[in-house]
Scaffold this motif. Structure first.
Motif, PDB file in Angstrom:
ATOM      1  N   LYS A   1       5.017  -1.478 -11.489  1.00 45.92           N
ATOM      2  CA  LYS A   1       5.756  -1.634 -12.740  1.00 45.92           C
ATOM      3  C   LYS A   1       6.060  -3.101 -13.060  1.00 45.92           C
ATOM      4  CE  LYS A   1      10.073  -0.519 -10.427  1.00 45.92           C
ATOM      5  NZ  LYS A   1      11.130   0.465 -10.271  1.00 45.92           N
ATOM      6  N   SER A   2       5.830  -4.008 -12.130  1.00 48.37           N
ATOM      7  CA  SER A   2       6.052  -5.432 -12.357  1.00 48.37           C
ATOM      8  C   SER A   2       5.024  -5.965 -13.352  1.00 48.37           C
ATOM      9  CB  SER A   2       5.929  -6.203 -11.039  1.00 48.37           C
ATOM     10  OG  SER A   2       5.710  -7.577 -11.264  1.00 48.37           O
ATOM     11  N   ALA A   3       5.498  -6.591 -14.434  1.00 49.59           N
ATOM     12  CA  ALA A   3       4.601  -7.114 -15.473  1.00 49.59           C
ATOM     13  C   ALA A   3       3.614  -8.132 -14.898  1.00 49.59           C
ATOM     14  CB  ALA A   3       5.408  -7.719 -16.613  1.00 49.59           C
ATOM     15  N   THR A   4       4.095  -9.005 -14.027  1.00 52.84           N
ATOM     16  CA  THR A   4       3.224 -10.016 -13.425  1.00 52.84           C
ATOM     17  C   THR A   4       2.151  -9.364 -12.558  1.00 52.84           C
ATOM     18  OG1 THR A   4       5.041 -11.596 -13.405  1.00 52.84           O
ATOM     19  CG2 THR A   4       3.185 -12.071 -11.957  1.00 52.84           C
ATOM     20  N   THR A   5       2.546  -8.398 -11.771  1.00 50.81           N
ATOM     21  CA  THR A   5       1.597  -7.707 -10.905  1.00 50.81           C
ATOM     22  C   THR A   5       0.563  -6.955 -11.738  1.00 50.81           C
ATOM     23  OG1 THR A   5       3.281  -7.520  -9.184  1.00 50.81           O
ATOM     24  CG2 THR A   5       1.374  -6.054  -9.013  1.00 50.81           C
ATOM     25  N   LEU A   6       1.014  -6.259 -12.769  1.00 50.61           N
ATOM     26  CA  LEU A   6       0.082  -5.540 -13.651  1.00 50.61           C
ATOM     27  C   LEU A   6      -0.926  -6.496 -14.272  1.00 50.61           C
ATOM     28  CD1 LEU A   6       2.513  -3.028 -15.397  1.00 50.61           C
ATOM     29  CD2 LEU A   6       0.609  -2.447 -13.882  1.00 50.61           C
TER      30      LEU A   6
ATOM     31  N   GLY B   1      -2.023   9.593  12.813  1.00 46.07           N
ATOM     32  CA  GLY B   1      -3.373   9.953  12.407  1.00 46.07           C
ATOM     33  C   GLY B   1      -3.495  10.525  11.004  1.00 46.07           C
ATOM     34  N   TYR B   2      -2.593  10.182  10.112  1.00 41.42           N
ATOM     35  CA  TYR B   2      -2.656  10.713   8.744  1.00 41.42           C
ATOM     36  C   TYR B   2      -3.843  10.098   8.013  1.00 41.42           C
ATOM     37  CZ  TYR B   2      -1.333  11.939   3.974  1.00 41.42           C
ATOM     38  OH  TYR B   2      -1.336  12.431   2.699  1.00 41.42           O
ATOM     39  N   GLY B   3      -4.708  10.943   7.449  1.00 33.09           N
ATOM     40  CA  GLY B   3      -5.904  10.472   6.769  1.00 33.09           C
ATOM     41  C   GLY B   3      -5.845  10.605   5.262  1.00 33.09           C
ATOM     42  N   GLY B   4      -4.753  11.152   4.730  1.00 31.51           N
ATOM     43  CA  GLY B   4      -4.622  11.323   3.283  1.00 31.51           C
ATOM     44  C   GLY B   4      -4.205  10.040   2.596  1.00 31.51           C
ATOM     45  N   GLU B   5      -3.885  10.170   1.315  1.00 35.85           N
ATOM     46  CA  GLU B   5      -3.515   9.012   0.503  1.00 35.85           C
ATOM     47  C   GLU B   5      -2.089   8.570   0.802  1.00 35.85           C
ATOM     48  OE1 GLU B   5      -2.982   7.760  -4.203  1.00 35.85           O
ATOM     49  OE2 GLU B   5      -4.093   9.574  -3.708  1.00 35.85           O
ATOM     50  N   ILE B   6      -1.906   7.263   0.986  1.00 30.66           N
ATOM     51  CA  ILE B   6      -0.579   6.674   1.114  1.00 30.66           C
ATOM     52  C   ILE B   6      -0.379   5.758  -0.092  1.00 30.66           C
ATOM     53  CG2 ILE B   6       0.972   5.225   2.462  1.00 30.66           C
ATOM     54  CD1 ILE B   6      -0.479   6.084   4.971  1.00 30.66           C
ATOM     55  N   ARG B   7       0.709   5.990  -0.821  1.00 32.09           N
ATOM     56  CA  ARG B   7       0.989   5.256  -2.055  1.00 32.09           C
ATOM     57  C   ARG B   7       2.299   4.484  -1.936  1.00 32.09           C
ATOM     58  NH1 ARG B   7       0.593   8.341  -7.651  1.00 32.09           N
ATOM     59  NH2 ARG B   7      -1.572   8.167  -6.981  1.00 32.09           N
ATOM     60  N   ALA B   8       2.278   3.218  -2.328  1.00 29.52           N
ATOM     61  CA  ALA B   8       3.495   2.411  -2.403  1.00 29.52           C
ATOM     62  C   ALA B   8       4.128   2.629  -3.776  1.00 29.52           C
ATOM     63  CB  ALA B   8       3.172   0.933  -2.204  1.00 29.52           C
ATOM     64  N   VAL B   9       5.422   2.936  -3.786  1.00 31.14           N
ATOM     65  CA  VAL B   9       6.155   3.111  -5.038  1.00 31.14           C
ATOM     66  C   VAL B   9       7.417   2.261  -4.985  1.00 31.14           C
ATOM     67  CG1 VAL B   9       5.278   5.467  -5.376  1.00 31.14           C
ATOM     68  CG2 VAL B   9       7.466   5.138  -4.240  1.00 31.14           C
ATOM     69  N   GLY B  10       7.937   1.940  -6.146  1.00 29.58           N
ATOM     70  CA  GLY B  10       9.163   1.146  -6.211  1.00 29.58           C
ATOM     71  C   GLY B  10       8.863  -0.286  -6.602  1.00 29.58           C
ATOM     72  N   ASP B  11       9.465  -1.215  -5.878  1.00 28.75           N
ATOM     73  CA  ASP B  11       9.341  -2.635  -6.193  1.00 28.75           C
ATOM     74  C   ASP B  11       8.122  -3.227  -5.490  1.00 28.75           C
ATOM     75  OD1 ASP B  11      10.004  -5.015  -7.381  1.00 28.75           O
ATOM     76  OD2 ASP B  11      11.753  -5.418  -6.122  1.00 28.75           O
ATOM     77  N   VAL B  12       6.933  -2.972  -6.049  1.00 31.42           N
ATOM     78  CA  VAL B  12       5.662  -3.421  -5.473  1.00 31.42           C
ATOM     79  C   VAL B  12       5.224  -4.686  -6.195  1.00 31.42           C
ATOM     80  CG1 VAL B  12       3.253  -2.799  -5.088  1.00 31.42           C
ATOM     81  CG2 VAL B  12       5.029  -1.038  -4.935  1.00 31.42           C
ATOM     82  N   LEU B  13       5.072  -5.783  -5.457  1.00 32.71           N
ATOM     83  CA  LEU B  13       4.694  -7.071  -6.039  1.00 32.71           C
ATOM     84  C   LEU B  13       3.291  -7.476  -5.616  1.00 32.71           C
ATOM     85  CD1 LEU B  13       8.049  -9.019  -5.578  1.00 32.71           C
ATOM     86  CD2 LEU B  13       7.288  -7.657  -7.530  1.00 32.71           C
TER      87      LEU B  13
END
Length: 178
Positions: A138-143, A108-120
């Motif tokens: 941080k992926s150039a293509t994703t950005l 039941g967590y209602g706060g912010e969940i952030r993906a970090v690392g190798d996010v595509l």
């Protein structure tokens, strides 16, 4: 050095205050994200001395969950956590998806969940479905794709999700992305 930007559904976050730190004897100033083990090791005084709201004079604290961590370890402390960052050390390691779903649906967590690392880019729509709110990219293509307003996605899904979805037309087992 690779540029890292934080993205949400509203766009890129300017001046993101969060910093991931290794906990030593004292936490640095500002909003910090500490590894799960370090958060659990904090004294009650250290955990309660932080604020959850951005306008307060106290720092906010977040927790970094690695693939091998067990989120249920902090189930009784979730009310004290402003942000949960889930690490994806490799794009092929999907345990972070399960961690996010568990935090939202079971704990039941209602706060912010952030993906970090190798996010595509291909993962972001699926991450949003299991409960992620923000993405440290941080992926150039994703950005590039996010800057162009092309986060991608699939409009029909068979499975239910942590994020609200509209029922599909004609089939009760199909869901449309909200």
């Amino acid at each position: 050095m690779t540029e890292v930007k934080v993205w949400t559904e509203q766009g890129f976050v300017a001046n993101d205050p969060w910093q991931i730190v290794e906990f030593q004897d004292e936490l640095p100033e500002g909003d910090v994200i500490v590894p799960l083990e370090a958060f659990v090791a904090l004294s009650d005084e250290q955990r309660h001395g932080v604020g959850l709201e951005p306008g307060r004079n106290t720092r906010r604290i977040g927790v970094l969950i690695s693939p091998d961590d067990e989120p249920e370890t902090i189930a009784d402390m979730l009310g004290q956590i402003a942000l949960v960052a889930i690490d994806f050390p490799k794009f092929s390691d999907g345990r972070g998806f399960s961690h996010a779903a568990m935090l939202r649906e079971q704990l039941g967590y209602g706060g912010e969940i952030r993906a970090v690392g190798d996010v595509l880019i291909d993962q972001i729509p699926l991450m949003r479905r299991v409960g992620f709110d923000s993405f440290s990219v941080k992926s150039a293509t994703t950005l590039k794709r996010l800057e162009e307003g092309r986060p991608g996605g699939i409009s029909l899904h068979y499975q239910p999700t942590a994020k609200d979805a509209q029922a599909g037309q004609g089939y009760s087992w199909r869901r449309r992305s909200a």
